[in-house]
Design a protein around this motif. Structure first.
Motif, PDB file in Angstrom:
ATOM      1  N   LYS A 236     -21.170   3.915  12.793  1.00 22.68           N
ATOM      2  CA  LYS A 236     -21.659   5.073  12.025  1.00 22.68           C
ATOM      3  C   LYS A 236     -22.191   4.697  10.650  1.00 22.68           C
ATOM      4  N   TYR A 237     -21.536   3.722  10.002  1.00 17.27           N
ATOM      5  CA  TYR A 237     -21.846   3.481   8.579  1.00 17.27           C
ATOM      6  C   TYR A 237     -22.438   2.104   8.288  1.00 17.27           C
ATOM      7  N   GLY A 238     -22.567   1.274   9.335  1.00 20.66           N
ATOM      8  CA  GLY A 238     -23.249  -0.010   9.162  1.00 20.66           C
ATOM      9  C   GLY A 238     -22.424  -1.098   8.476  1.00 20.66           C
ATOM     10  N   ASN A 239     -21.345  -0.710   7.847  1.00 21.79           N
ATOM     11  CA  ASN A 239     -20.477  -1.694   7.182  1.00 21.79           C
ATOM     12  C   ASN A 239     -19.135  -1.701   7.914  1.00 21.79           C
ATOM     13  N   SER A 240     -18.430  -2.836   7.917  1.00 21.30           N
ATOM     14  CA  SER A 240     -17.147  -2.845   8.624  1.00 21.30           C
ATOM     15  C   SER A 240     -16.087  -2.115   7.797  1.00 21.30           C
ATOM     16  N   LEU A 241     -15.121  -1.542   8.476  1.00 23.41           N
ATOM     17  CA  LEU A 241     -14.008  -0.861   7.811  1.00 23.41           C
ATOM     18  C   LEU A 241     -13.283  -1.854   6.908  1.00 23.41           C
ATOM     19  N   TYR A 242     -13.080  -3.064   7.413  1.00 24.60           N
ATOM     20  CA  TYR A 242     -12.378  -4.122   6.678  1.00 24.60           C
ATOM     21  C   TYR A 242     -13.044  -4.368   5.321  1.00 24.60           C
ATOM     22  N   GLU A 243     -14.369  -4.560   5.338  1.00 29.12           N
ATOM     23  CA  GLU A 243     -15.104  -4.864   4.092  1.00 29.12           C
ATOM     24  C   GLU A 243     -15.107  -3.667   3.150  1.00 29.12           C
ATOM     25  N   THR A 244     -15.189  -2.461   3.711  1.00 28.11           N
ATOM     26  CA  THR A 244     -15.210  -1.256   2.872  1.00 28.11           C
ATOM     27  C   THR A 244     -13.868  -1.069   2.168  1.00 28.11           C
ATOM     28  N   VAL A 245     -12.776  -1.280   2.895  1.00 30.05           N
ATOM     29  CA  VAL A 245     -11.440  -1.175   2.293  1.00 30.05           C
ATOM     30  C   VAL A 245     -11.282  -2.262   1.225  1.00 30.05           C
ATOM     31  N   LYS A 246     -11.801  -3.436   1.532  1.00 33.58           N
ATOM     32  CA  LYS A 246     -11.699  -4.564   0.597  1.00 33.58           C
ATOM     33  C   LYS A 246     -12.399  -4.250  -0.737  1.00 33.58           C
ATOM     34  N   GLU A 247     -13.569  -3.618  -0.637  1.00 37.98           N
ATOM     35  CA  GLU A 247     -14.334  -3.261  -1.844  1.00 37.98           C
ATOM     36  C   GLU A 247     -13.628  -2.200  -2.677  1.00 37.98           C
ATOM     37  N   ASP A 248     -12.852  -1.344  -2.015  1.00 38.46           N
ATOM     38  CA  ASP A 248     -12.301  -0.162  -2.683  1.00 38.46           C
ATOM     39  C   ASP A 248     -10.865  -0.307  -3.173  1.00 38.46           C
ATOM     40  N   THR A 249     -10.212  -1.439  -2.870  1.00 38.23           N
ATOM     41  CA  THR A 249      -8.790  -1.589  -3.202  1.00 38.23           C
ATOM     42  C   THR A 249      -8.539  -2.974  -3.796  1.00 38.23           C
ATOM     43  N   SER A 250      -7.313  -3.224  -4.238  1.00 40.59           N
ATOM     44  CA  SER A 250      -7.013  -4.543  -4.816  1.00 40.59           C
ATOM     45  C   SER A 250      -5.535  -4.902  -4.659  1.00 40.59           C
ATOM     46  N   GLY A 251      -5.222  -6.159  -4.960  1.00 40.58           N
ATOM     47  CA  GLY A 251      -3.838  -6.623  -5.015  1.00 40.58           C
ATOM     48  C   GLY A 251      -3.106  -6.636  -3.682  1.00 40.58           C
ATOM     49  N   ASP A 252      -1.754  -6.533  -3.759  1.00 46.24           N
ATOM     50  CA  ASP A 252      -0.912  -6.545  -2.548  1.00 46.24           C
ATOM     51  C   ASP A 252      -1.203  -5.333  -1.663  1.00 46.24           C
ATOM     52  N   TYR A 253      -1.499  -4.231  -2.328  1.00 42.83           N
ATOM     53  CA  TYR A 253      -1.853  -2.994  -1.627  1.00 42.83           C
ATOM     54  C   TYR A 253      -3.056  -3.253  -0.721  1.00 42.83           C
ATOM     55  N   GLN A 254      -4.078  -3.913  -1.268  1.00 47.70           N
ATOM     56  CA  GLN A 254      -5.279  -4.245  -0.498  1.00 47.70           C
ATOM     57  C   GLN A 254      -4.946  -5.152   0.685  1.00 47.70           C
ATOM     58  N   LYS A 255      -4.161  -6.211   0.418  1.00 44.43           N
ATOM     59  CA  LYS A 255      -3.812  -7.172   1.485  1.00 44.43           C
ATOM     60  C   LYS A 255      -3.148  -6.478   2.667  1.00 44.43           C
ATOM     61  N   CYS A 256      -2.237  -5.567   2.354  1.00 43.16           N
ATOM     62  CA  CYS A 256      -1.499  -4.863   3.404  1.00 43.16           C
ATOM     63  C   CYS A 256      -2.420  -3.924   4.187  1.00 43.16           C
ATOM     64  N   LEU A 257      -3.289  -3.196   3.472  1.00 46.18           N
ATOM     65  CA  LEU A 257      -4.242  -2.294   4.138  1.00 46.18           C
ATOM     66  C   LEU A 257      -5.171  -3.080   5.065  1.00 46.18           C
ATOM     67  N   LEU A 258      -5.636  -4.241   4.587  1.00 45.80           N
ATOM     68  CA  LEU A 258      -6.567  -5.043   5.405  1.00 45.80           C
ATOM     69  C   LEU A 258      -5.900  -5.512   6.692  1.00 45.80           C
ATOM     70  N   TYR A 259      -4.603  -5.806   6.602  1.00 43.84           N
ATOM     71  CA  TYR A 259      -3.873  -6.201   7.808  1.00 43.84           C
ATOM     72  C   TYR A 259      -3.889  -5.056   8.838  1.00 43.84           C
TER      73      TYR A 259
END
Length: 316
Positions: free
Chosen positions: A287-310
């Protein structure tokens, strides 16, 4: 059917061993957040419950309380969500949505429109056990009108089974007459048909509706209704078409506003991680041309980001 979650049960699982690792990570000054997130994100919810039990047996302390005392912010919310059994998690989310100041209608709509019939019946039982009140009564005290009535219909978890071939065209015509085909709107007809028919049946109704009247069901709902009722009807239609696509859109919206809507991000990634996250990620990319993984990565940071990406699953 192939497993479509992003989180799978850990193969060489040992609850006591995991409890010891977590205890060591939280002992002394500071906490090794990396250890906490890598361990808990890589276990299924059922395994996390076993770790929690082993932790209490070994150390005489509640694991969630220990985690809360060591972590903070969005990362803490995410880890606590991961540690909550799925049905209880839904019940807690609904309780917060109703019992807080005002009503969080987005949460009510998302859960009641997207959960399966057996899951909804389980949520009702767990809610009453946990909070000592009936979910239907609490929803009714916080909502009104046709919006309330459709929520109550969905909460019964008693949608019809299969496709009623004889009534596909009739339902499509009834929906047209209730909306586009008249001055004003017959909301009753909308909530009866959309609230009670199976997803398979509704998809066929939407196809006939499009063919007969040259218009998507969603566009008709947007033209005929407003506010919470409109949002709930749209969620029901989108979930009938594709639950993963509905959640891909929910995730996209949570990250494409001023500031990230962390509550929605956590809620969806946690609740779908053992359901259909791989399908949601595929829909997101389509739908959006970008991967969910990369979009979450751009929008978050730190340990919180690492856990979300998993929880997002593979990078692609």
């Amino acid at each position: 059917m192939a497993y479509r979650g992003s989180v799978r049960p850990f193969v060489n699982f040992n609850a006591k061993h995991d409890a010891e690792i977590l205890h060591r990570a939280m002992k002394g000054l500071g906490t090794d957040e990396d250890v906490v997130l890598m361990l808990l994100a890589a276990r299924s919810n059922d395994q996390r419950q076993q770790i929690k039990a082993a932790y209490k047996t070994t150390y005489g302390k509640d694991l969630i309380a220990a985690l809360k005392s060591e972590l903070g912010g969005s990362f803490e919310s995410l880890i606590v969500a991961l540690m909550t059994p799925p049905v209880l998690y839904d019940a807690v989310l609904l309780h917060k949505a109703i019992k807080g100041v005002g009503t969080d209608d987005d949460v009510l709509i998302e859960i009641l429109a997207s959960r399966s019939r057996p899951r909804l019946r389980d949520i009702v039982k767990v809610y009453e056990k946990e909070f000592g009140s009936k979910l239907e009564k609490d929803i009714c005290s916080d909502t009104s009108g046709y919006y309330q009535r459709l929520l109550v219909i969905l909460l019964q978890g008693s949608r019809e089974d299969g496709v009623d071939e004889a009534n596909i065209e009739k339902d499509a015509k009834d929906l047209y007459v209730a909306g586009e085909g008249k001055f004003g709107t017959d909301e009753e007809k909308f909530i009866t048909i959309l609230g009670n028919r199976s997803a398979e049946h509704l998809c066929k109704v939407f196809a006939v509706y499009q063919k007969l009247y040259g218009c998507e069901m969603e566009a008709s709902i947007e033209g005929e209704t407003t506010g919470n009722l409109e949002n709930l009807l749209l969620a029901v239609v989108k979930c009938a078409r594709s639950v993963p696509s509905y959640f891909a859109e929910t995730l996209y919206r949570s990250m494409r506003r001023a500031g990230t809507d962390d509550a929605t991000l956590v809620r969806v990634l946690v609740s779908r991680s053992e359901e259909d996250m791989l399908d949601i990620a595929a829909c997101f990319k389509r739908k959006y041309g970008n991967s969910l993984y990369e979009t979450v990565k751009e929008d978050t940071s730190g340990d919180y980001q690492k856990c979300l990406l998993y929880l997002c699953g593979p990078r692609d």
